[in-house]
Motif scaffolding. Structure first.
Motif, PDB file in Angstrom:
ATOM      1  N   HIS A  85      -7.183 -57.006   6.822  1.00 28.97           N
ATOM      2  CA  HIS A  85      -6.429 -55.959   6.045  1.00 28.97           C
ATOM      3  C   HIS A  85      -6.400 -55.893   4.536  1.00 28.97           C
ATOM      4  CE1 HIS A  85      -4.216 -55.356   9.891  1.00 28.97           C
ATOM      5  NE2 HIS A  85      -4.468 -56.685  10.010  1.00 28.97           N
ATOM      6  N   PHE A  86      -7.176 -56.732   3.845  1.00 29.07           N
ATOM      7  CA  PHE A  86      -7.105 -56.520   2.331  1.00 29.07           C
ATOM      8  C   PHE A  86      -8.672 -56.177   1.852  1.00 29.07           C
ATOM      9  CE2 PHE A  86      -7.708 -58.627  -1.748  1.00 29.07           C
ATOM     10  CZ  PHE A  86      -6.867 -57.785  -2.657  1.00 29.07           C
ATOM     11  N   ALA A  87      -9.538 -57.045   2.295  1.00 33.59           N
ATOM     12  CA  ALA A  87     -10.868 -56.954   1.767  1.00 33.59           C
ATOM     13  C   ALA A  87     -11.439 -55.500   1.771  1.00 33.59           C
ATOM     14  CB  ALA A  87     -11.815 -57.844   2.513  1.00 33.59           C
ATOM     15  N   GLY A  88     -11.525 -54.962   3.064  1.00 36.38           N
ATOM     16  CA  GLY A  88     -12.259 -53.581   2.708  1.00 36.38           C
ATOM     17  C   GLY A  88     -11.510 -52.684   1.812  1.00 36.38           C
ATOM     18  N   CYS A  89     -10.366 -52.394   1.845  1.00 37.43           N
ATOM     19  CA  CYS A  89      -9.422 -51.584   1.056  1.00 37.43           C
ATOM     20  C   CYS A  89      -9.764 -52.171  -0.649  1.00 37.43           C
ATOM     21  CB  CYS A  89      -7.977 -51.505   1.314  1.00 37.43           C
ATOM     22  SG  CYS A  89      -7.594 -50.788   2.629  1.00 37.43           S
ATOM     23  N   ALA A  90      -9.727 -53.372  -0.877  1.00 34.90           N
ATOM     24  CA  ALA A  90     -10.019 -53.989  -2.180  1.00 34.90           C
ATOM     25  C   ALA A  90     -11.482 -53.640  -2.702  1.00 34.90           C
ATOM     26  CB  ALA A  90      -9.733 -55.505  -2.224  1.00 34.90           C
ATOM     27  N   ILE A  91     -12.352 -53.780  -1.671  1.00 39.39           N
ATOM     28  CA  ILE A  91     -13.958 -53.485  -2.054  1.00 39.39           C
ATOM     29  C   ILE A  91     -13.921 -51.944  -2.427  1.00 39.39           C
ATOM     30  CG2 ILE A  91     -16.181 -53.710  -1.309  1.00 39.39           C
ATOM     31  CD1 ILE A  91     -15.569 -56.227   0.474  1.00 39.39           C
ATOM     32  N   LEU A  92     -13.377 -51.330  -1.631  1.00 40.84           N
ATOM     33  CA  LEU A  92     -13.710 -49.710  -1.752  1.00 40.84           C
ATOM     34  C   LEU A  92     -12.917 -49.322  -3.017  1.00 40.84           C
ATOM     35  CD1 LEU A  92     -14.072 -47.114  -0.751  1.00 40.84           C
ATOM     36  CD2 LEU A  92     -12.129 -46.928   0.589  1.00 40.84           C
ATOM     37  N   CYS A  93     -11.637 -49.635  -3.034  1.00 40.22           N
ATOM     38  CA  CYS A  93     -10.772 -48.941  -4.327  1.00 40.22           C
ATOM     39  C   CYS A  93     -11.449 -49.728  -5.561  1.00 40.22           C
ATOM     40  CB  CYS A  93      -9.218 -49.295  -4.027  1.00 40.22           C
ATOM     41  SG  CYS A  93      -8.644 -48.638  -2.850  1.00 40.22           S
ATOM     42  N   GLY A  94     -11.523 -50.814  -5.596  1.00 39.21           N
ATOM     43  CA  GLY A  94     -11.990 -51.669  -6.661  1.00 39.21           C
ATOM     44  C   GLY A  94     -13.348 -51.266  -7.249  1.00 39.21           C
ATOM     45  N   GLY A  95     -14.154 -50.970  -6.439  1.00 38.97           N
ATOM     46  CA  GLY A  95     -15.684 -50.464  -6.705  1.00 38.97           C
ATOM     47  C   GLY A  95     -15.460 -49.050  -7.188  1.00 38.97           C
ATOM     48  N   ALA A  96     -14.602 -48.277  -6.542  1.00 37.16           N
ATOM     49  CA  ALA A  96     -14.649 -46.857  -7.044  1.00 37.16           C
ATOM     50  C   ALA A  96     -13.876 -47.054  -8.412  1.00 37.16           C
ATOM     51  CB  ALA A  96     -13.728 -46.074  -5.850  1.00 37.16           C
ATOM     52  N   VAL A  97     -12.851 -47.752  -8.665  1.00 37.75           N
ATOM     53  CA  VAL A  97     -12.097 -47.612  -9.750  1.00 37.75           C
ATOM     54  C   VAL A  97     -13.228 -48.318 -10.994  1.00 37.75           C
ATOM     55  CG1 VAL A  97     -10.372 -48.760 -11.191  1.00 37.75           C
ATOM     56  CG2 VAL A  97      -9.987 -47.865  -9.231  1.00 37.75           C
ATOM     57  N   PHE A  98     -13.915 -49.387 -10.821  1.00 42.28           N
ATOM     58  CA  PHE A  98     -14.695 -49.927 -11.567  1.00 42.28           C
ATOM     59  C   PHE A  98     -16.039 -48.869 -11.949  1.00 42.28           C
ATOM     60  CE2 PHE A  98     -18.778 -52.150 -12.320  1.00 42.28           C
ATOM     61  CZ  PHE A  98     -18.504 -52.900 -13.411  1.00 42.28           C
ATOM     62  N   SER A  99     -16.582 -48.271 -11.112  1.00 40.98           N
ATOM     63  CA  SER A  99     -17.605 -47.462 -11.299  1.00 40.98           C
ATOM     64  C   SER A  99     -17.292 -46.216 -11.783  1.00 40.98           C
ATOM     65  CB  SER A  99     -18.484 -47.226 -10.127  1.00 40.98           C
ATOM     66  OG  SER A  99     -19.134 -48.404  -9.580  1.00 40.98           O
ATOM     67  N   GLY A 100     -16.094 -45.478 -11.201  1.00 41.47           N
ATOM     68  CA  GLY A 100     -15.577 -44.340 -11.624  1.00 41.47           C
ATOM     69  C   GLY A 100     -15.220 -44.408 -13.144  1.00 41.47           C
TER      70      GLY A 100
END
Length: 134
Positions: A85-100
């Motif tokens: 319930h946490f890992a996928g969303c955190a990886i997706l959102c964190g990666g998008a925020v970091f790179s974006g």
């Protein structure tokens, strides 16, 4: 207040986190990373005000998109973690925020307020991977 029969975060709290959602998200990050990497290699270098450090930062951002996309593809296929319930969303959102945020800072110098947001994206992304340990 939570009890043993009613956890703080019920198992169905994020029903959109399914293996197909993670797979699609991973594929999207990989495609975006490859596309934006090609843009950086061909079109970014010719823009006024773009330095070698900017190009290097752009490469880093696109590499993180690709790596996180591949990570999500793998997580989506794991029987235990595809419904985490946490890992996928955190990886997706964190990666998008970091790179974006890195890419936005390079393309528009006026968005300096995004500078402090970049490490927050990294922390979220890393916490998603760490949560897979538990």
């Amino acid at each position: 207040m939570s009890s043993a029969s009613s956890p703080l975060l019920p198992h169905d709290a994020t029903p959109f986190v399914t293996s197909s959602f993670l797979w699609s998200s991973g594929a999207t990050l990989v495609a975006a990373g490859m596309t934006l990497g090609a843009f950086g290699a061909h079109a970014l270098k010719g823009r006024p005000g773009i330095t070698a450090d900017n190009v290097h930062a752009w490469d880093t951002a696109t590499n993180y998109l690709i790596v996180n996309g591949l990570g999500l593809l793998l997580v989506s296929q794991h029987p235990r973690f595809s419904s985490h319930h946490f890992a996928g969303c955190a990886i997706l959102c964190g990666g998008a925020v970091f790179s974006g945020s890195i890419m936005s800072l390079i393309l528009c110098k006026k968005l300096r307020f995004l500078g402090p947001i970049t490490p927050l994206g990294g922390i979220i992304m890393i916490s998603g991977y760490i949560s897979l340990v538990f």
